[in-house]
Design an enzyme around this catalytic site. Sequence first.
Site, short mmCIF file in Angstrom:
data_model
loop_
_atom_site.label_atom_id
_atom_site.label_comp_id
_atom_site.label_asym_id
_atom_site.label_seq_id
_atom_site.Cartn_x
_atom_site.Cartn_y
_atom_site.Cartn_z
N HIS A 197 -2.28 -4.20 5.65
CA HIS A 197 -1.81 -2.81 5.76
C HIS A 197 -0.67 -2.74 6.75
CE1 HIS A 197 -3.32 -1.54 9.81
NE2 HIS A 197 -4.10 -2.59 9.63
N CYS A 198 0.12 -1.67 6.63
CA CYS A 198 1.14 -1.39 7.63
C CYS A 198 0.80 -0.03 8.24
CB CYS A 198 2.53 -1.41 7.00
SG CYS A 198 2.79 -0.18 5.73
N VAL A 199 1.77 0.67 8.76
CA VAL A 199 1.47 1.91 9.47
C VAL A 199 1.11 3.06 8.54
CG1 VAL A 199 3.83 2.80 9.56
CG2 VAL A 199 2.24 3.33 11.41
N THR A 200 1.46 2.96 7.26
CA THR A 200 1.23 4.07 6.34
C THR A 200 0.42 3.72 5.10
OG1 THR A 200 3.32 3.61 5.21
CG2 THR A 200 3.39 5.22 7.01
N ARG A 201 0.33 2.43 4.75
CA ARG A 201 -0.22 2.12 3.43
C ARG A 201 -1.01 0.81 3.41
NH1 ARG A 201 5.99 1.28 1.62
NH2 ARG A 201 6.26 2.41 3.53
#
Length: 643
Positions: A197-201
Amino acid sequence: MSQEGNYIIAPLSGRVLALEEVPDPTFSERMMGEGLAILPEAGEVVSPVEGEIIQVFPTKHAIGILSHTGVEILIHIGLETVALNGEGFEAHVQQGDKVKVGDKLLTFDLSFIKEKAASPITPVIITNSSELDQFEISNEQMAIAGETVLFEISMKNTNKEKHVEPEGPTKSMPYGKEAEEIVAAVGGLENIHAATHCVTRLRFALKDESKIDHESLDNMDIVKGKFSTNGQFQVVIGQGTVDKVYAAMVEATGISEASKEEVKAAGGQKQNPLQRGIKVLADIFIPILPAIVTAGLLMGINNILVNPGIFGQEAPPLIEMYPQWADLANMINIIANTAFVFLPGLIGWSAVKRFGGNELLGIVLGLILVHPDLLNAWAYGDALKEGGVPTWNLFGLEIDKIGYQGQVLPVLFASWLLAKIEIFLRKRVMDSLQLLIVAPVALLITGFLTFLIIGPITFTIGNWITDGLVAIFDNYAILGGLVYGALYAPLVITGMHHTFLAVDLQLIGSTDTTFLWPILALSNIAQGAAAFAVMLVAKDEKLRGLAGTSGISAWLGITEPAMFGVNLRFKYPFIAAVIGSSIAGAYITMNHVLATSIGVGGVPGIFSIVPSGWLSFAIGMAIVFIVPFTITYIIAKRKLNTH
């Protein structure tokens, strides 16, 4: 502007962009919420509001803020910057810190981000914009950090304080049910090759994307959007929640945690061979584009100084009319021509780096192929006719002693071999001996095999490609220009246009000119003309602004904002642009318009054109303005303002 605290101030200095101009559907399709983006001019991020830091992502590429009025703001520095793993970023705050407008939050190396990330464009998103009663976006074109107002907002219930979920043992496993539902919707645990994951998804590398239950994902309140790109299926959750969903997914399903690189690699494996090949070429040629573009611009200036007929049909070159300009022209030519003379060095650096080897060895390999003691590739044809091609005699084995100036294929294949040999040796040679063994052995083997096998074979293949294209455009000029003019813009959508960088460079290396690049430049202008027509017809101010700025960008050679933000959105502007570029492509190839360099597209592309073709190219420019603009304007008058 009603009351204090209702403003969101710019967190960075730079050019303000509409979200439609952001080349990432998470932001351009407003999956995360309303907002704007900034193309930064400096590497400092300040607080846009008074409030509390609710999240600083571990890789420091994004930060979440909760204003004292209850507005949630996400500042995402650059695109795909999560893959940098924090390199180039420094955080000056941490979760829970109280901040005021203008307080320094993050600093980053802007040059590094431009080089390593997909884009430095920084979205500024109101992630709870659905809870706003008032939301007005500024019309400012440029932002000054800590000063320029980006938004005026107010919450639907201004007396309701935003509640921040407490952290602690009781919250250690939230979102377990949602995580299980997401896993089931993407085809179950057995369909997941890797996940991160990253910061949004959430980012999945799936074995079979046909097993995705899109309807289930669309019906989940927690899912704000989804899309597939570069072999990855991405599910947009939102800042502050995505990491909890991911943790719950790992805990509830037992899926193993993976790094961004592992997911990217797994996603690449599921692309077909053509897609992987295109991506490899893009990864190699895009990093060297700044040098090629610079060389193209400077060679355009040199063309103006040294070519006859520019200031009149019978006019001599400028340097003959004004001899004092001759040495300046010669210096400009040397500066401009260097990138093309030592092109194998540039390609060697980028290719070996892409294949996992030491890029400095790639530079050395490229320079070996253009060593001055070798017969210059441009003189090979004459030497062959005269029977004077120099050779090495290695114990009875004769090897042509020729260089590969301007050639693309020899250094590409040699770079791959060099990287593979280096990696092989690095894994097997003890650390204390690597400096003495790995690089010398890898270069020696690669150099020998390149002069013996790789060079002659790929040089011949490159000449076949060149001769074949030249024959097609010589014998079927109108058809060739019509087809390439029609296909270029669709190729941009798929990313396949990057493969033609190599073809253009090969043509210039073999014939000193290319007939493909002028068509590309006209395609840029056509997309911009269609966008300008939308700008004139549209009543929506946001669309007008987007169409205008993206149209200018297309005329300067960057078509993606116009194509993805405007033309493809309404379809008919894109089709109109394709019609115009195909007609113009047929016209200029019929008139044998050629370019001496590449890298300069759009209107400035005329500087790369051989002066004898300027008039025909100018007529082509008129075609790609009039045809797309007229078609788009007529259709838009009937359709656009009813959307």
